[in-house]
Design a protein around this motif. Structure first.
Motif, PDB file in Angstrom:
ATOM      1  N   ASP A  74       0.840  -1.191   0.000  1.00 15.35           N
ATOM      2  CA  ASP A  74       0.000   0.000   0.000  1.00 15.35           C
ATOM      3  C   ASP A  74       0.877   1.245   0.000  1.00 15.35           C
ATOM      4  O   ASP A  74       2.071   1.188   0.327  1.00 15.35           O
ATOM      5  N   SER A 134       0.721   5.211   1.588  1.00 12.43           N
ATOM      6  CA  SER A 134      -0.004   5.981   2.602  1.00 12.43           C
ATOM      7  C   SER A 134      -0.846   7.079   1.964  1.00 12.43           C
ATOM      8  O   SER A 134      -0.614   7.493   0.824  1.00 12.43           O
ATOM      9  N   HIS A 135      -1.813   7.569   2.742  1.00  9.60           N
ATOM     10  CA  HIS A 135      -2.786   8.531   2.224  1.00  9.60           C
ATOM     11  C   HIS A 135      -2.110   9.806   1.717  1.00  9.60           C
ATOM     12  O   HIS A 135      -2.568  10.414   0.739  1.00  9.60           O
ATOM     13  N   LEU A 138       4.741   7.199   2.453  1.00 12.45           N
ATOM     14  CA  LEU A 138       5.197   5.892   2.922  1.00 12.45           C
ATOM     15  C   LEU A 138       4.686   4.799   1.996  1.00 12.45           C
ATOM     16  O   LEU A 138       3.544   4.850   1.529  1.00 12.45           O
ATOM     17  N   VAL A 179       8.555  -0.890   5.451  1.00 12.58           N
ATOM     18  CA  VAL A 179       7.981   0.386   5.066  1.00 12.58           C
ATOM     19  C   VAL A 179       9.122   1.293   4.627  1.00 12.58           C
ATOM     20  O   VAL A 179      10.109   1.463   5.354  1.00 12.58           O
ATOM     21  N   PHE A 214      -2.827   1.311   4.871  1.00 18.62           N
ATOM     22  CA  PHE A 214      -2.555   2.466   5.719  1.00 18.62           C
ATOM     23  C   PHE A 214      -3.863   3.136   6.142  1.00 18.62           C
ATOM     24  O   PHE A 214      -4.873   3.091   5.417  1.00 18.62           O
ATOM     25  N   ASP A 222      -4.329  11.857   6.131  1.00 17.28           N
ATOM     26  CA  ASP A 222      -3.024  12.475   5.882  1.00 17.28           C
ATOM     27  C   ASP A 222      -2.217  12.572   7.174  1.00 17.28           C
ATOM     28  O   ASP A 222      -2.741  12.972   8.227  1.00 17.28           O
ATOM     29  N   ASP A 273      -1.142  10.231   9.004  1.00 14.63           N
ATOM     30  CA  ASP A 273      -1.373   9.101   9.905  1.00 14.63           C
ATOM     31  C   ASP A 273      -0.425   7.973   9.521  1.00 14.63           C
ATOM     32  O   ASP A 273      -0.437   7.510   8.374  1.00 14.63           O
ATOM     33  N   THR A 274       0.399   7.533  10.460  1.00 16.81           N
ATOM     34  CA  THR A 274       1.402   6.512  10.165  1.00 16.81           C
ATOM     35  C   THR A 274       0.971   5.120  10.637  1.00 16.81           C
ATOM     36  O   THR A 274       1.796   4.220  10.727  1.00 16.81           O
ATOM     37  N   LEU A 283      -0.514   1.514  10.201  1.00 16.77           N
ATOM     38  CA  LEU A 283      -0.670   0.522   9.133  1.00 16.77           C
ATOM     39  C   LEU A 283      -1.435  -0.665   9.682  1.00 16.77           C
ATOM     40  O   LEU A 283      -1.062  -1.231  10.713  1.00 16.77           O
ATOM     41  N   ASP A 337       1.915   1.217  14.255  1.00 14.56           N
ATOM     42  CA  ASP A 337       2.326   2.588  13.959  1.00 14.56           C
ATOM     43  C   ASP A 337       3.777   2.544  13.521  1.00 14.56           C
ATOM     44  O   ASP A 337       4.679   2.311  14.330  1.00 14.56           O
TER      45      ASP A 337
END
Length: 607
Positions: free
Chosen positions: A162, A164-165, A169, A187, A215, A219, A221-222, A224, A240
């Motif tokens: 994936d 991230s938003h 990442l 990651v 994820f 925005d 946000d870490t 997973l 996280d």
């Protein structure tokens, strides 16, 4: 439109294959009114764009052998779809405007390969995974207006999980440790630099796998969502990647559990699979509270949470055809045209086997008592399981008077990690021990006529069919194998690289390293013991069970004058063309009918 008078002359089993059906629609993240789904409405499975506001549906792809692998960009402006050659799974990503237009290469300059995952970012960034026999797995990042840049390369199999938003990442699944059944996670940033690692295979055990579920859709946000096997089954947790914090969800549900985020990141949509059936839950993260969603008994083969909080899901049961439903009630998306006729429900059977209790699903013609001619329809994978879901193939056998038994043998998913992992090193032979135990039950219970037992399956099920005909020659009256592994050593050398890695994991090495294990598990080893008539179908472009190894097996059958028939077709690992699939089933039904001995009652009537 179908003429009603013609419909009456078409048997139900053919109508089930021809009936239009749709997949669960994917929706664009920043344009949830735009959807993408797969349908066989034209007679071939292809991709369709769906404008939910206007109701307009448009066929996106139109290829002789069909197309099923596609996705939408976050803004819904483009449809990406994977273009291979006649089903060989080796190709490139193309794209087409959502409302129609010319296809164009989605990643100019990137050479063809087998797909190893794809993630599309909200800013137009694309992360493309691909594999080739020469290189292994590579991952490339494509920025808008730029060229694809390689950020990852390894000989072992890997894949894109994936993005991230916020696009900062990238989550990768990899098997650099050499165990293709149990992935580790990494990651990285878009430049390929590592942010975090999670590896449950560390310490030399190599028995626990991880998977990327996605994820958090916020925005910055870490978090997973990760699937893990730490308690002997698949279940989700939140990792996280910035802090390393792992949050267990505390779900007390038997069987396998998967999940995806609700669009606002406050909850999780839980899909719970247990004993061949599934159900949906909403998990509130702040309250740590699961709430059951109302779904009919049967199987959910896909589900998604919408921005308004509703859930759409693809549901079916063995008796009822699939439909895209909503938790608000009713059907969300349906293909126009005649509906598939219902079939019969499954019965659950539990049989004591050499490795524990075996779950089997049984269907029998309505109003008929045994002993019946019985088809043991063995699922592929092997990491898969049969479920209480609608399937036109088994229903066709039932319509023709056969009982159908489907066995979730050791190696199947849904019954815990130990059950799935049990087939290592004695590949094929362990699964067939379970099939034999269920066969003994079927005969002893009066369901099955021991003189009229059919062993059949596709892919891994086709492999087990040929292996069973050779290692259990007195047990089966007829064998029908579709796209099978027939000569395991040749198959290994000809198959796609990712499957070579899986085979090395299953056998503990390559054919050169553990030749005795490959020999013991190869159908070719036992071909001279086969007594039953054999029917084999194979795709000439198949990268998973390549045609050369099938020909080697067929040549050996022919050399000894064994009763057999072979059907070769111009596609890959199966066909996406409805009429081609009907032709294949018709040939299988005809072959079995010609080869099976009559029932004792039929013999008596003839006398």
């Amino acid at each position: 439109m179908t003429d009603p008078t013609e419909t009456k002359t078409v048997p139900d089993w053919e109508r089930r294959f021809r009936a239009p059906r749709v997949s669960l629609p994917e929706w664009a993240w920043d344009a949830p009114g735009r959807g993408l789904f797969v349908s066989n409405a034209t007679g071939t499975y292809e991709l369709y764009a769906w404008d939910r506001e206007s109701g307009h549906r448009r066929q996106v792809t139109d290829r002789a052998n069909g197309t099923t692998d596609g996705t939408l960009t976050a803004d819904g402006a483009w449809v990406w779809w994977f273009s291979d050659t006649d089903g060989d799974e080796f190709g490139v990503w193309m794209r087409q405007p959502f409302h129609g237009g010319e296809d164009e290469p989605a990643v100019p300059g990137l050479a063809p390969g087998y797909s190893a995952g794809l993630a599309l970012g909200r800013d137009g960034t694309a992360v493309i995974g691909r594999s080739t026999d020469e290189v292994g797995t590579t991952v490339h990042v494509l920025r808008p207006g730029g060229e694809p840049v390689e950020i990852y390369r390894h000989r072992e199999s890997a894949g894109v999980g994936d993005l991230s938003h916020d696009g900062l990442l990238i989550a990768l699944e990899h098997t650099e440790h050499g165990d293709a059944m149990h992935a580790a996670l990494r990651v990285v940033r878009p430049d390929g630099s590592t942010v975090a690692e999670l590896d449950d295979t560390a310490g030399g055990t190599r028995e626990l796998g991880l998977s990327v579920l996605g994820f958090a859709p916020v925005d910055g946000d870490t978090r997973l969502l990760v699937g893990h096997q730490r308690r002997g089954r698949w279940e989700p947790m939140i990792w996280d990647v910035a802090t390393g914090t792992e949050t267990d969800l505390g779900l007390d549900l038997p069987g396998d559990v998967s999940a995806e985020w609700y669009p606002d990141g406050s909850g999780l949509l839980i899909v719970h699979d247990f004993e061949a059936r599934s159900e949906l839950w909403r998990y509130d993260i702040a309250r740590r509270e699961p709430v059951r969603l109302d779904t009919p008994p049967g199987s959910v083969s896909g589900a998604t949470a919408r921005p308004d909080g509703t859930v759409e899901y693809l549901w079916s049961s063995a008796a009822r055809p699939s439909a895209v439903r909503s938790t608000t009630g009713g059907v969300v998306l349906d293909a126009p045209g005649e509906k598939a006729p219902d079939s019969v429900a499954v019965e659950d059977v539990w049989v004591d086997g050499p490795g524990g209790r075996i779950h089997a699903l049984v269907q029998r013609p309505a109003g008929v008592t045994g002993p019946l001619p019985t088809v043991f329809d063995i699922h592929g994978g092997p990491t898969w399981h049969d479920s209480d879901a609608f399937a036109a193939g088994p229903a066709a056998w039932v319509d023709h008077g056969y009982a159908v038994v489907r066995v979730n043998y050791r190696g199947s998913t849904g019954y815990g990690r130990e059950w799935t992992d049990a087939l290592k090193h004695r590949v094929g032979l362990i699964e067939l021990e379970d099939v034999a135990a269920v066969r003994e039950w079927a005969v002893a219970s009066g369901l099955a006529d021991p003189a009229r037992l059919v062993l059949t399956g596709g892919s891994w099920g086709g492999y087990l069919t040929l292996l069973g005909l050779g290692t259990q020659p007195d047990a089966w009256a007829v064998g029908v194998a579709a796209v099978p592994v027939a000569d395991y050593v040749t198959a290994y050398h000809d198959e796609m690289e990712a499957l070579k890695a899986m085979d090395r994991t299953l056998f503990g090495g390559s054919p050169e390293e553990v030749p005795e294990r490959f020999r013991a598990s190869s159908p070719l080893t036992y071909v001279d013991e086969v007594r039953a008539p054999v029917y084999i179908s194979a795709g000439v472009n198949d990268p998973r069970c390549p045609i050369r190894q099938v020909e080697n097996y067929v040549d050996r059958l022919a050399a000894r004058g064994a009763v057999h028939e072979v059907y070769r077709y111009d596609a890959g690992h199966g066909s996406l063309v409805v009429e081609e699939r009907i032709k294949q089933v018709r040939l299988e039904l005809d072959f079995v009918a010609r080869q099976l001995p009559p029932a004792r009652s039929e013999e008596a009537a003839a006398e």
